[in-house]
Enzyme design. Structure first.
Site, PDB file in Angstrom:
ATOM      1  N   ASN A 148       0.807  -1.222   0.000  1.00 25.40           N
ATOM      2  CA  ASN A 148       0.000   0.000   0.000  1.00 25.40           C
ATOM      3  C   ASN A 148       0.841   1.274   0.000  1.00 25.40           C
ATOM      4  OD1 ASN A 148       0.983   0.083   2.606  1.00 25.40           O
ATOM      5  ND2 ASN A 148      -1.007   0.058   3.619  1.00 25.40           N
ATOM      6  N   LYS A 149       2.154   1.140  -0.094  1.00 22.46           N
ATOM      7  CA  LYS A 149       3.016   2.312  -0.042  1.00 22.46           C
ATOM      8  C   LYS A 149       3.152   2.959  -1.425  1.00 22.46           C
ATOM      9  CE  LYS A 149       3.947   2.046   4.357  1.00 22.46           C
ATOM     10  NZ  LYS A 149       3.264   0.818   4.769  1.00 22.46           N
TER      11      LYS A 149
END
Length: 348
Positions: A163-164
């Site tokens: 999710n980065k």
């Protein structure tokens, strides 16, 4: 695919070196060390500094639990500081009040993509002879006074979780300009194996290596990081254009000395309490829109429980994150924004 075809699929291969080099250049540091994830990167940084039982490390109360856990892995004690209500990052004045003879480091978390007040924190660290570390897990490309995070302290640590802003599935990176720190951290990352005698281990080390496959993905991701950041800035602007904000309703604010990476879109409503915030999120869910609460405070978790810190507690109980994935279109954001605006009309 080149990494697969090469046969070098584990922790050796040219993409490890290439990813480390391109990431160091991007952050403006001399060195970078690829690691298995952001948490192991934080632990590696603290282990390199020889932290252990009896030592204290000051961290913000509002952060993901990995920041506290990495300190605990060394046997040191995480000491909790309150946060700045605008940036959501660790408050230097709170840090200053917590310094003791046992304090060995401060970890500045660039929460949700906004950099911490690094000059103030560096002044405190320098005055007390302690190390300053950046937890930049959520802030790839964010800038403080024109310099990118990860280059503003003894070392920076990044996460490449899925999710980065930049991802390798799992993975992380430690950045530094300190050659001695770099050499020791790199050795500890690989079981502390001697560079002169293979399979001779000079001290307790760790297997915190990244694979060549992950690094190859990271190299490709770094070719697109400017595109990712530009899109996140657009998404943030689109939200601001459709959600009415003011003193009582706020989206991400950015200090004039900062450039946020906008990892998460943050919504804060003064009239919310934890129950009404959660009900608001449930209503969004019923409309097909997912959201996330802010992190729980570290002081509220059983293994670190202590007296709550007021600003961290308030933000944790009332803040939420709206969708921020970089492939959202303007139409997507407008749909979410209109739903939020309509629900806010019902909030008392």
């Amino acid at each position: 695919m080149d990494a697969v075809r090469s046969g070098w699929v584990s922790s050796m291969g040219r993409y490890i070196d290439e990813f480390e080099a391109v990431f160091a250049r991007y952050c403006g540091t001399e060195f970078a060390i690829a690691v298995s994830n952001g948490t192991t990167g934080l632990h590696l940084a603290l282990a390199t500094l020889d932290l252990g039982p009896g030592d204290e490390v000051i961290i913000p109360d509002l952060t993901f639990v990995a920041t506290a856990n990495a300190v605990a892995y060394t046997g040191a004690k995480p000491v909790l500081a309150d946060i700045d209500p605008v940036t959501l990052c660790i408050d230097p004045s709170s840090v200053n009040s917590l310094i003791t003879k046992r304090t060995k480091a401060v970890i500045a978390v660039h929460l949700y993509g906004h950099p911490a007040d690094m000059d103030s924190l560096a002044a405190i660290a320098d005055a007390n002879g302690i190390s300053l570390i950046e937890d930049a897990a959520e802030a790839h490309g964010a800038e403080y006074k024109g310099r990118r995070v990860g280059s503003l302290s003894r070392c920076g640590v990044f996460s490449f979780y899925g999710n980065k802003i930049v991802t390798t599935g799992e993975g992380g990176m430690l950045t530094t300009n300190d050659r001695a720190f770099y050499k020791r951290a790199k050795r500890l990352r690989d079981h502390a194996m001697s560079s002169e005698r293979r399979y001779f281990h000079e001290e307790l080390g760790y297997n915190y290596r990244m694979t060549n496959l992950q690094a190859a993905l990271g190299v490709a991701q770094m070719e697109r990081i400017d595109e990712f950041l530009e899109q996140r800035a657009k998404i943030m602007a689109w939200y601001h254009s459709v959600i009415p904000t003011g003193e009582a309703v706020r989206l991400n604010k950015v200090r004039n000395w900062a450039k946020s990476a906008f990892w998460m879109v943050c919504l804060e409503v003064d009239s919310f309490n934890e129950q009404s915030r959660n009900a608001f999120m449930s209503e969004l869910k019923n409309m097909g829109i997912d959201s996330r609460p802010y992190f729980y405070t570290i002081s509220s978790l059983p293994m670190y429980r202590q007296q709550p810190l007021p600003i961290s507690l308030r933000k944790s109980r009332t803040g939420l994150n709206l969708p921020s994935f970089c492939e959202l279109t303007q139409k997507d954001v407008e749909r979410v924004g209109r739903a939020v605006a309509d629900l806010l009309k019902q909030v008392k």
